[in-house]
Write a protein that holds these residues in place. Structure first.
Motif, PDB file in Angstrom:
ATOM      1  N   PHE A   1       0.834  -1.215   0.000  1.00  0.00           N
ATOM      2  CA  PHE A   1       0.000   0.000   0.000  1.00  0.00           C
ATOM      3  C   PHE A   1       0.866   1.262   0.000  1.00  0.00           C
ATOM      4  N   LEU A   2       1.874   1.261   0.889  1.00  0.00           N
ATOM      5  CA  LEU A   2       2.679   2.466   1.092  1.00  0.00           C
ATOM      6  C   LEU A   2       4.037   2.417   0.389  1.00  0.00           C
TER       7      LEU A   2
ATOM      8  N   GLU B   1       1.945   3.243  10.964  1.00  0.00           N
ATOM      9  CA  GLU B   1       1.682   3.321   9.527  1.00  0.00           C
ATOM     10  C   GLU B   1       0.935   2.081   9.029  1.00  0.00           C
TER      11      GLU B   1
ATOM     12  N   ASN C   1     -11.791   1.244   5.336  1.00  0.00           N
ATOM     13  CA  ASN C   1     -12.609   2.396   4.948  1.00  0.00           C
ATOM     14  C   ASN C   1     -13.059   2.282   3.489  1.00  0.00           C
TER      15      ASN C   1
ATOM     16  N   ASP D   1      -2.641   2.403  10.202  1.00  0.00           N
ATOM     17  CA  ASP D   1      -3.349   3.389   9.399  1.00  0.00           C
ATOM     18  C   ASP D   1      -3.680   2.841   8.010  1.00  0.00           C
ATOM     19  N   ALA D   2      -2.749   2.079   7.450  1.00  0.00           N
ATOM     20  CA  ALA D   2      -2.987   1.495   6.116  1.00  0.00           C
ATOM     21  C   ALA D   2      -4.164   0.512   6.165  1.00  0.00           C
TER      22      ALA D   2
ATOM     23  N   GLU E   1      -7.443   2.264   6.528  1.00  0.00           N
ATOM     24  CA  GLU E   1      -7.829   2.901   5.266  1.00  0.00           C
ATOM     25  C   GLU E   1      -8.382   1.863   4.271  1.00  0.00           C
TER      26      GLU E   1
END
Lengths: 193, 123
Positions: free
Chosen positions: A88-89, A99, A109, A102-103, A106
């Motif tokens: 993802f990042l 991180e 989401n 959060d990934a 998301e």
């Protein structure tokens, strides 16, 4: 290894609740392919027979409220979370940190947002909560007593890596106050049958 | 001509991805600012020269549509292009964003190409 709890695989579930579950499948496949370049395949569905489920790893949860109320969740192992966050990042993550959390929240989401958008077309306006992500070992989750969570399980394969994860949905329709209880009863009956 | 971009999203993961995408766009982008909600975004806009904004919708404190409305209601920011990047795909939200003056709308999940396409159109 993800523990799927005391659920049972219900073959006819797809037919009876196919609309919602197919949306969950499609949005999950699309999100993993588009954002991570990872192929995932749906493998099974489980329904919570009791309100508690054992988990290990990460669980991101979003609430929905409005014409349809409930929650959507994304649950995966630490290993898969690190792999997904790395994709993802575009950075390497070997352990869970802010991180990675959060990934994964998301990703949840995006999946639940896609489900909400599709449900809105049929039922009406809904709102989404901010995502919450839980990380730990040997914890329990509990869905609302008003609904039962259906987990759509996926297999994720990426080069030599393979793991399972699931997307859970617990939804109650609420077209009007008058029909609320009867709809709720019908919803439970459908799940139980 | 150099461009300054403001990314507004409560997810640090999305801000990081958009930073990477913007660095790959063949456009003269000199600075990329970040904000985690509409309130922070307005503070950046008041203190920095920004050429365009990429904003999420669902955020705490001040959401993306409120931010868009604030931008379009203030003379000094009115001409600033704002592209919404969000999981919100409901027709009423898209229409609301368009009516408020959004320059574009990208749904999550998105590919880097979709973002680049929108930006190239604006640039």
């Amino acid at each position: 290894m993800i523990l799927f709890g005391k659920g049972f695989i219900v073959e006819e579930l797809l037919e009876k609740n196919g609309y919602v579950l197919r949306v969950v499948e499609a949005t999950t496949i699309d999100t993993f392919a588009t954002m991570l370049g990872m192929e995932v395949k749906p493998t099974a569905m489980t329904v919570e027979t009791k309100n508690t489920t054992s988990n290990a790893g990460l669980m991101a949860v979003l609430g929905m409220a409005g014409a349809v109320s409930g929650s959507g969740s994304l649950c995966m192992s630490e290993k898969l979370a690190c792999r997904a966050a790395s994709r993802f990042l575009m950075s390497d993550y070997s352990e869970v940190n802010d991180e990675v959390l959060d990934a994964i929240s998301e990703l949840c989401n995006m999946i639940v947002g896609g489900l909400k958008t599709t449900l809105e077309e049929q039922y009406g306006p809904m709102g989404l909560s901010m995502p919450t992500v839980v990380y730990g070992k040997d914890y329990l989750t509990r869905s609302s007593n008003l609904g039962r969570r259906i987990n759509v399980c996926f297999q994720c394969t990426d080069d030599n890596f393979s793991d399972e994860f699931y997307v859970g949905v617990c939804l109650i329709t609420e077209n009007s106050n008058r029909s609320y209880l009867s709809e709720l009863a019908a919803f439970h009956a459908r799940l139980a049958s | 001509m150099s461009l300054n971009v403001l990314i507004v999203d409560d997810s640090s993961a999305i801000r990081k991805i958009l930073q990477r995408v913007l660095r790959q766009v063949e456009a003269p982008i000199s600075e990329i600012f970040e904000a985690a909600d509409g309130v922070e975004a307005l503070a950046v806009l008041e203190s920095q020269k920004v050429s365009f904004v990429l904003s999420d919708i669902n955020m705490p404190n001040m959401d993306g549509l409120q931010l868009l409305s604030e931008i379009k209601n203030r003379v000094e920011f009115r001409s600033l292009p704002v592209v919404m990047i969000t999981t919100e795909g409901a027709q009423n939200k898209v229409l609301e964003a368009v009516n408020l003056g959004a320059a574009g709308y990208v749904r999550k999940p998105f590919t880097p190409e979709q973002i680049k396409e929108k930006l190239v159109g604006i640039v």
